[in-house]
Write an enzyme that holds these catalytic residues in place. Structure first.
Site, PDB file in Angstrom:
ATOM      1  N   TRP A 100       0.728  -1.165  -0.170  1.00 14.79           N
ATOM      2  CA  TRP A 100      -0.113  -0.077   0.006  1.00 14.79           C
ATOM      3  C   TRP A 100       1.064   1.193  -0.027  1.00 14.79           C
ATOM      4  O   TRP A 100       0.657   2.161  -0.664  1.00 14.79           O
ATOM      5  CB  TRP A 100      -0.918   0.090   1.427  1.00 14.79           C
ATOM      6  CG  TRP A 100      -1.918  -1.181   1.105  1.00 14.79           C
ATOM      7  CD1 TRP A 100      -2.142  -2.095   2.042  1.00 14.79           C
ATOM      8  CD2 TRP A 100      -2.929  -1.385   0.100  1.00 14.79           C
ATOM      9  NE1 TRP A 100      -3.123  -2.941   1.616  1.00 14.79           N
ATOM     10  CE2 TRP A 100      -3.606  -2.519   0.302  1.00 14.79           C
ATOM     11  CE3 TRP A 100      -3.061  -0.769  -1.063  1.00 14.79           C
ATOM     12  CZ2 TRP A 100      -4.726  -2.870  -0.477  1.00 14.79           C
ATOM     13  CZ3 TRP A 100      -4.379  -1.415  -2.062  1.00 14.79           C
ATOM     14  CH2 TRP A 100      -4.927  -2.418  -1.627  1.00 14.79           C
ATOM     15  N   ASP A 167      -1.663   6.625   6.554  1.00 13.70           N
ATOM     16  CA  ASP A 167      -2.620   5.812   6.073  1.00 13.70           C
ATOM     17  C   ASP A 167      -3.133   4.606   7.112  1.00 13.70           C
ATOM     18  O   ASP A 167      -2.179   3.961   7.266  1.00 13.70           O
ATOM     19  CB  ASP A 167      -2.110   4.968   4.697  1.00 13.70           C
ATOM     20  CG  ASP A 167      -3.084   4.040   4.135  1.00 13.70           C
ATOM     21  OD1 ASP A 167      -4.282   3.742   4.898  1.00 13.70           O
ATOM     22  OD2 ASP A 167      -2.910   3.317   3.266  1.00 13.70           O
ATOM     23  N   LYS A 191     -12.123  -1.745   6.793  1.00 10.80           N
ATOM     24  CA  LYS A 191     -11.145  -2.596   7.616  1.00 10.80           C
ATOM     25  C   LYS A 191     -11.715  -2.514   9.101  1.00 10.80           C
ATOM     26  O   LYS A 191     -11.614  -3.475   9.893  1.00 10.80           O
ATOM     27  CB  LYS A 191      -9.701  -2.109   7.443  1.00 10.80           C
ATOM     28  CG  LYS A 191      -9.138  -2.103   5.875  1.00 10.80           C
ATOM     29  CD  LYS A 191      -8.632  -3.366   5.438  1.00 10.80           C
ATOM     30  CE  LYS A 191      -8.465  -3.348   3.966  1.00 10.80           C
ATOM     31  NZ  LYS A 191      -7.699  -2.298   3.369  1.00 10.80           N
TER      32      LYS A 191
HETATM   33  C1  LIG Z   1      -7.104  -1.948   1.954  1.00 11.49           C
HETATM   34  C2  LIG Z   1      -6.086  -0.924   2.070  1.00 11.49           C
HETATM   35  C3  LIG Z   1      -5.868  -0.006   1.209  1.00 11.49           C
HETATM   36  C4  LIG Z   1      -6.709   0.248  -0.075  1.00 11.49           C
HETATM   37  O1  LIG Z   1      -8.011   0.830   0.237  1.00 11.49           O
HETATM   38  P1  LIG Z   1      -9.270   0.911  -0.644  1.00 11.49           P
HETATM   39  O2  LIG Z   1     -10.307   1.490  -0.023  1.00 11.49           O
HETATM   40  O3  LIG Z   1      -9.590  -0.302  -1.162  1.00 11.49           O
HETATM   41  O4  LIG Z   1      -8.675   1.756  -1.691  1.00 11.49           O
HETATM   42  C5  LIG Z   1      -4.858   1.138   1.603  1.00 11.49           C
HETATM   43  N1  LIG Z   1      -4.159   1.074   2.455  1.00 11.49           N
HETATM   44  C6  LIG Z   1      -4.089   0.300   3.486  1.00 11.49           C
HETATM   45  C7  LIG Z   1      -3.260  -0.064   4.754  1.00 11.49           C
HETATM   46  C8  LIG Z   1      -5.106  -0.951   3.192  1.00 11.49           C
HETATM   47  O5  LIG Z   1      -5.264  -1.880   4.220  1.00 11.49           O
END
Ligand SMILES: *Cc1c(COP(=O)(O)O)cnc(C)c1O
Length: 354
Positions: A100, A167, A191
């Site tokens: 990511w 993030d 998540k």
């Molecule tokens: C799942 C995830 C993403 C991607 O998220 P989307 O909402 O599918 O774009 C980005 N960063 C992390 C750490 C993730 O676990």
């Protein structure tokens, strides 16, 4: 029968949230209307958005500290480019701790100089880099707090003059952190907060409006902030369900209570991974994630037997990501200790059979 759901995302949410959300799909607030058929400009929905935003700030301890919470669309993946679009004038730093992070780096390069300040790619991202030097003059430093795929988690955040952009998709609301250290926090809801379809962005308002480029409206944080996440039609059901999860979290006792549960769950599983000779952990011990535990069999010959046990044990989503293989147990806030205990029991059963 309800399964133990270890899926990495979309993922488990509290059962009472599923119940309330399904009720609101049929008859929201006893209005005789569904949550998904009312106007997003209606009094009832505006109240949902306001509560979702204020709960997010409250739970993060950021109320009254110059932050704004937004519920946007496009997933965390859109934040990879939106953060850069809005903040990257000259040079930004990125810590590369996984797939990511690497995607965030790729997007940011479209907007300016990107310095990869540290990386753990050399070891298939099984650890968090430490002791690196952060260059000066960065517009911001970007981090991924929890690496969902590799099962590592930043335990100590770096100190720098540059704003931190983080993030937190897979560990937001899971542990106590001084969130006021961050300039921007973003997280795809699916998540640890809600269904897919909305992304929480928490930003320090003083960071906005500093870049010289023109930003398209839908990608401009200032516009979404001015319009209180209602510049265009928000994903009403995803926001509503996220709000219910945040209410649930507050009732549970907030992040402190969630963290206590999360540590208990992670300790139980990692203890078994370390004890059981049939399994080995993937991530460096000191960097192990409390959210996503990655582990492999010491002998792949046991795979079929373990997979059968998991299936019979009503365990869903324990398969690892293809870049790590093996298994990954995602133990987000809503997961009960008893679900983790169920997996541990199966690991012990495999050991007895082997
Ligand atoms: C799942 C995830 C993403 C991607 O998220 P989307 O909402 O599918 O774009 C980005 N960063 C992390 C750490 C993730 O676990």
């Amino acid at each position: 029968m309800k399964k133990h759901n270890f899926s990495a995302g979309p993922c488990i949410l509290p059962q009472e949230v599923f119940q309330e959300a399904s009720q609101a799909l049929l008859n929201f607030n006893d209005s005789g209307l569904s949550i998904i058929e009312i106007s997003h400009r209606s009094k009832d929905f505006i109240a949902v958005m306001e509560e979702a935003c204020s709960l997010a700030l409250e739970l993060l301890g950021l109320t009254g500290k110059g932050y704004k919470a937004l519920f946007l669309q496009g997933g965390a993946s859109t934040q990879f480019l939106m953060a850069a679009y809005n903040l990257l004038e000259n040079k930004a730093g990125y810590i590369n701790t996984g797939a990511w992070s690497a995607k965030a780096i790729k997007e940011a390069k479209l907007f300016g100089d990107v310095v990869e300040v540290a990386s753990s790619k050399d070891a298939n991202y099984n650890y968090i880099p430490k002791g690196y030097e952060i260059p000066t003059g960065l517009d911001y430093l970007h981090l991924t707090s929890n690496n969902t795929i590799f099962g590592t988690q930043i335990k100590e955040f770096p100190t720098t003059d540059a704003p931190l952009v983080c993030d937190m998709s897979s560990d937001i609301f899971s542990r106590e952190i001084d969130f006021s250290k961050f300039g921007i926090i973003y997280a795809g809801a699916q998540k640890n907060m809600g269904p897919a379809g909305t992304t929480l962005v928490v930003l320090k308002e003083e960071l906005l409006g500093k870049v010289s480029r023109t930003i398209p409206s839908m990608l401009d944080y200032s516009i979404h902030a001015d319009k209180d996440s209602m510049f265009n039609t928000p994903p009403v059901f995803a926001v509503y369900t996220s709000m219910l999860t945040l209410r649930w979290l507050k009732k549970l006792g907030g992040i402190a209570a969630a963290e206590k549960r999360n540590i208990e769950k992670a300790d139980l599983l990692y203890k078994e991974i370390d004890r059981n000779p049939l399994f080995k952990g993937f991530a460096a011990k000191e960097d192990r994630s409390t959210m996503n535990a990655t582990f492999n069999l010491t002998d792949e010959a046991h795979k079929a037997a373990f997979d059968t046990l998991l299936k019979e044990g009503n365990i869903n989503g324990l398969n690892g990501h293809r870049s790590v293989g093996g298994y990954r147990a995602s133990m987000y806030n809503a997961m009960e200790l008893s679900s983790v205990a169920a997996v541990v029991a199966l690991m012990q059963e495999l050991e007895k059979k082997a």
